[in-house]
Write an enzyme that holds these catalytic residues in place. Structure first.
Site, mmCIF file in Angstrom:
data_model
loop_
_atom_site.group_PDB
_atom_site.id
_atom_site.type_symbol
_atom_site.label_atom_id
_atom_site.label_comp_id
_atom_site.label_asym_id
_atom_site.label_seq_id
_atom_site.Cartn_x
_atom_site.Cartn_y
_atom_site.Cartn_z
ATOM 1 N N LEU A 149 3.997 4.000 0.898
ATOM 2 C CA LEU A 149 4.589 4.504 2.138
ATOM 3 C C LEU A 149 3.550 5.314 2.910
ATOM 4 O O LEU A 149 3.625 6.529 3.005
ATOM 5 C CB LEU A 149 5.826 5.352 1.801
ATOM 6 C CG LEU A 149 6.854 5.533 2.918
ATOM 7 C CD1 LEU A 149 7.226 4.214 3.565
ATOM 8 C CD2 LEU A 149 8.086 6.222 2.382
ATOM 9 N N HIS A 150 2.523 4.610 3.408
ATOM 10 C CA HIS A 150 1.466 5.238 4.192
ATOM 11 C C HIS A 150 1.386 4.504 5.524
ATOM 12 O O HIS A 150 1.954 3.440 5.678
ATOM 13 C CB HIS A 150 0.101 5.109 3.495
ATOM 14 C CG HIS A 150 0.126 5.469 2.051
ATOM 15 N ND1 HIS A 150 -0.630 4.812 1.111
ATOM 16 C CD2 HIS A 150 0.819 6.406 1.388
ATOM 17 C CE1 HIS A 150 -0.406 5.351 -0.069
ATOM 18 N NE2 HIS A 150 0.471 6.318 0.062
ATOM 19 N N ALA A 151 0.621 5.077 6.443
ATOM 20 C CA ALA A 151 0.276 4.403 7.692
ATOM 21 C C ALA A 151 1.463 3.682 8.327
ATOM 22 O O ALA A 151 2.474 4.293 8.622
ATOM 23 C CB ALA A 151 -0.900 3.455 7.468
ATOM 24 N N HIS A 187 0.814 -1.209 0.000
ATOM 25 C CA HIS A 187 0.000 0.000 0.000
ATOM 26 C C HIS A 187 0.852 1.265 0.000
ATOM 27 O O HIS A 187 0.376 2.343 0.350
ATOM 28 C CB HIS A 187 -0.962 -0.017 1.189
ATOM 29 C CG HIS A 187 -1.913 -1.172 1.127
ATOM 30 N ND1 HIS A 187 -2.872 -1.296 0.149
ATOM 31 C CD2 HIS A 187 -2.013 -2.289 1.893
ATOM 32 C CE1 HIS A 187 -3.521 -2.422 0.324
ATOM 33 N NE2 HIS A 187 -3.022 -3.053 1.363
ATOM 34 N N PRO A 203 3.878 1.422 7.340
ATOM 35 C CA PRO A 203 5.224 1.510 6.771
ATOM 36 C C PRO A 203 5.839 2.909 6.960
ATOM 37 O O PRO A 203 7.034 3.024 7.247
ATOM 38 C CB PRO A 203 5.008 1.212 5.287
ATOM 39 C CG PRO A 203 3.739 0.431 5.239
ATOM 40 C CD PRO A 203 2.893 0.938 6.373
#
Lengths: 88, 559
Positions: free
Chosen positions: A14-16, A12, A18
Site C-alpha cells: 500500500l504505497h504510492a 508493491h 495504490p
C-alpha cells in the site's frame, strides 16, 4: 460502525499509487475510516502520509473500520480496492 | 575525472552543466510575531496553493507522472500533516518552521523505513521546499531554463520536475541522489532521457562545465578532452544512425555470424520485425491461437495462421514453440485443475502430453504450413525437464512431418544434462526468464523477489554455458530467447558462452547488433569467463564491463 480484515493485493503493497487510490476513496466517502496493520494502532485512512507510514506490504492483513454514512457500501468498496492488484 | 553512478538506458549526451537551484535554507526556529490562528491561515493557504500546482502539473504531464504528482498534491493537504503543523503553531512557531518540521517528521519516518519508502522521502522534501518558498514569496525551486540545450545536474529531481522536463533543452540528466528505482530513474526510462542517477560526486560540478554523460557505462566524464567529446558525439550519431539505418545480419567483429531474431506473439508483428532487421523468428508463441477459446482451433484454422506467418518470413528461419500452457495460463480444454504451484505443475510439454491430441494437431498443422511455404520452420517444445521428454517430442514431431525439432531449455535439469538432451534434439533454445526463475527459486511475477530474477547471475550463466558447450561439441545450434538476449552486453556474454543466435523484442535488435560488432569471438569468451567467475549478478555484470573496457579501448570499435 463496521469493520473487516482484508489482505493487500497490490504487488508493491500500500504505497504510492495504490495508497493514493485508497485515501482518495476514503476522503470522498465522507465517512470516518481508520486502517491498522494486525496488532498496530489504527490511523486516519484519509491521510496518505499516515497510510504509507504504516509500511503495509503485499499480503499483509489490515483492518478497516468505517464509522458513519453508508457504512456497508463504503466498507465493501474499500475492501475491494485493497484486495485488487493496482500494480499490474 | 570520471564520476560514476547508475546509468539509465544506453544513451550518451554531451553539453554544458546547468545546476538546479540549491535547496532553501532551514527556516530559523524563532517565536512568531503573529498569533497561531494567523500563522495557521498562512500555512494552509500555501499548502493548498502548492497542492493545486502539483495537481495541475500532473494533469499536464499525464501517464505515470500524473499518479505521482496527484499523490504529492494529497500529501500537501494531508490531514495528519496539517495536525502536525497546527500542534507546532500552538507553541508559537512560524508557519515556515512548523511546515518544515511537520514534513521533516514524516520524511524521517519514511527514510528510516529504508528501500522504496526511503526514496519516497525525497518527495516530501520537495513539497516542503515548495510550500516554504511560497510562504517566503520566493520563486519555487524547479528546473532552470537557460535558453540553450544543457545537462541538468541536481541533487535529485522531484517527480514534478522530471514530468515537465523540456526534452528539446535537456540533453541529459545527472542526479547526486536516487537509486535505480527512484522516480527520476523510472521517468527517465519511460521518456528515454539519457540519465545517470546516484552519482554522489556530481555535487562538485559547476554551471557551464562541459561533461559527457555516458549512461551505457554509468559514467559522467568531466573536463573531457576534445577527442573524448568527439568520440561522444560520434557515439550519439552512431546510435541515432543505428536506430534509423538499414540493417546488416548480426555478426561479431571478426565476422562470426550470430543470427538476430525476433520474439513474436502473432503474425501481425512480422512486418515491423523485418523492418527492424530481424533475420527470422527465434520464438513464435502460439498461445494466442488458443487463449479465449473453449476448444483447440481446428488443424485447418491453425494451418492458415502458420502459413501466413511463414509466408511473411519466406527464405528465413522461423522457430515456433508449441502451446505453452499450464495452471498459470489455464486453458479449459487442456488443463483446468487448480494447482498450488502452477510454475511447478502440469505445464508446457507435460500438459501437452496429457492432452496429446492437441499436440498432434498442432504439429500436423505446422508441417502442412511448412510444406506449403518457403520459410525454414523449426519447432520446439517448452518446459523440457528430461531426456525422455526430449525423445518423446522429437520422435512425435518427426513422425508428423516436422523436419527440425528441438527443445527449450528452461528447467535446470535440462541444462545440466544438455549433452544427453541435445543428442536427441536438432537444437536447443534457452528461455532465460524461466531458467532464471527455476535456478534462483524466485517467482518471476513476484516483485518482492525481483532482485533474484536476474539472468546475469553466474549460476544461470553456468547453466547456459553447459548448454553452449554441448551445442559446440555436438554441432547443434543453441539459441537464446528471453529478456537476457536484449541486454547489449549480456548478449555478448551469451555468445561467449556458446549461443549461436539471439532472439528478442524487435526494438532491441539495433543496440544488440551494434554491441556484437564491437567484440571478437575471443573477446566474447573473455567476457563470459569474467562473468562466470563472479559471486553474484551485479558482480558478474561489473566483471563483464571491466573485461569489455580493457578489451576495447576507445576507437577500436568496428563501424
Amino acid at each position: 460502525m463496521v469493520e473487516r480484515t482484508v489482505r493487500i493485493g497490490s504487488t508493491h503493497g500500500l504505497h504510492a499509487r495504490p495508497a493514493k487510490l485508497f485515501t482518495q476513496a476514503v476522503a470522498s466517502s465522507g465517512a470516518a475510516v481508520t486502517i491498522s496493520k494486525s496488532g498496530g494502532t489504527p490511523v486516519n485512512a484519509a491521510s496518505i502520509l499516515a497510510v504509507i507510514a504504516q509500511g503495509i506490504d503485499h499480503g499483509d492483513d489490515v483492518t478497516i473500520v468505517v464509522d458513519g454514512g453508508d457504512e456497508h457500501v463504503v466498507l465493501d468498496r474499500l475492501v475491494e480496492l485493497l484486495s485488487t492488484d493496482h500494480d499490474e | 575525472m570520471n564520476i560514476t553512478g547508475t546509468g539509465i538506458g544506453q544513451g550518451v549526451a554531451v553539453g554544458p552543466v546547468v545546476r538546479m537551484a540549491e535547496r532553501l535554507p532551514e527556516p530559523v526556529d524563532r517565536p512568531s510575531h503573529l498569533d497561531p490562528e494567523r500563522e495557521g491561515e498562512r500555512a494552509r493557504a500555501s499548502l493548498s496553493v502548492v497542492a493545486a500546482e502539483l495537481a495541475s502539473r500532473g494533469a499536464k504531464a499525464g501517464g505515470a507522472a500524473q499518479d505521482v504528482l496527484e499523490a504529492q498534491a494529497m500529501m500537501a493537504e494531508d490531514p495528519s500533516l496539517i495536525d502536525e503543523v497546527t500542534t507546532r503553531l500552538a507553541t508559537g512557531k512560524t508557519a515556515e518552521r512548523a511546515v518544515y518540521e511537520a514534513f521533516a517528521s514524516y520524511r524521517d519516518l519514511l527514510a528510516g523505513m529504508g528501500g522504496y519508502m526511503a526514496e519516497r522521502a525525497t518527495d516530501l522534501d520537495d513539497i516542503s521546499q515548495r510550500v516554504i518558498a511560497h510562504l517566503l514569496k520566493l520563486p519555487a525551486p524547479g528546473v532552470p531554463s537557460p535558453g540553450h540545450p544543457f545537462i541538468l545536474v541536481a541533487r535529485d529531481l522531484a517527480p514534478a520536475d522530471t514530468a515537465t522536463l523540456d526534452l528539446d533543452q535537456v540533453l541529459g540528466l545527472v542526479t547526486v541522489d536516487g537509486g535505480p528505482t527512484s522516480h527520476t530513474a523510472i521517468l527517465a526510462r519511460e521518456k528515454s532521457i539519457v540519465a545517470i542517477v546516484g552519482a554522489a560526486d556530481a555535487a562538485s560540478l559547476a554551471d557551464g562545465d562541459t561533461v559527457v554523460v555516458d549512461a551505457e557505462n554509468g559514467l559522467v566524464v568531466t573536463e573531457p578532452s576534445p577527442a573524448a567529446i568527439a568520440e561522444a558525439q560520434e557515439r550519439i550519431a552512431e546510435r541515432a544512425a543505428r536506430l534509423a539505418a538499414p540493417v546488416s545480419p548480426g555478426a561479431l567483429a571478426d565476422g562470426t555470424p550470430v543470427s538476430l531474431l525476433a520474439n513474436l506473439g502473432s503474425a501481425d508483428g512480422a512486418a515491423e520485425a523485418l523492418r527492424l532487421g530481424a533475420e527470422g523468428v527465434g520464438l513464435f508463441r502460439t498461445e494466442f491461437l488458443f487463449l479465449d477459446a473453449d476448444s483447440a482451433p481446428s488443424v485447418l484454422d491453425q494451418q492458415q495462421l502458420y502459413t501466413k506467418l511463414l509466408t511473411a518470413f519466406a527464405g528465413r528461419k522461423v522457430v515456433v514453440r508449441v502451446l505453452d500452457a499450464g495452471a498459470d495460463k489455464p486453458l479449459s480444454f487442456l488443463n483446468d485443475a487448480p494447482e498450488e504451484n502452477p510454475a511447478l505443475g502440469l505445464r508446457g510439454i507435460r500438459a501437452l502430453r496429457h492432452a496429446e491430441v492437441i499436440l498432434r494437431e498442432q504439429l500436423t498443422a505446422l508441417a502442412a504450413a511448412d510444406a506449403a511455404t518457403d520459410a525454414e520452420l523449426w519447432v520446439m517444445a517448452p518446459m523440457i525437464a528430461t531426456v525422455e521428454e526430449t525423445e518423446y517430442f522429437t520422435r512425435l514431431a518427426g513422425e508428423l512431418g516436422i523436419r527440425v525439432a528441438g527443445v527449450m531449455v528452461e528447467v535446470p535439469s535440462a541444462a545440466l544434462l544438455a549433452r544427453q538432451v541435445l543428442a536427441h534434439a536438432a537444437f536447443a533454445s534457452i528461455g532465460t526468464n524461466d531458467l532464471t526463475q527455476y535456478t534462483m527459486a524466485a517467482d518471476r511475477l513476484l516483485g518482492t523477489v525481483a532482485k533474484l530474477q536476474d539472468p546475469w547471475h553466474p549460476a544461470v550463466l553456468k547453466l547456459i554455458a553447459e548448454v553452449g558447450r554441448a551445442g559446440i561439441e555436438l554441432g547443434k545450434p543453441v539459441g537464446i530467447c528471453g529478456e537476457a538476449a536484449a541486454d547489449p552486453l549480456l548478449a555478448v556474454v551469451l555468445v561467449g558462452l556458446g549461443a549461436t543466435s539471439l532472439s528478442m523484442s524487435p526494438s532491441a535488435l539495433a543496440d544488440v547488433r551494434a554491441s556484437l560488432a564491437r567484440y571478437s569471438q575471443d573477446d566474447a569468451k573473455a567476457l563470459a569467463q569474467a562473468a562466470l567467475a563472479a559471486e553474484g549478478a551485479a558482480e558478474a555484470k561489473q566483471a563483464a564491463q571491466a573485461a569489455a573496457s580493457s578489451l576495447t579501448p576507445t576507437g577500436t570499435r568496428v563501424p
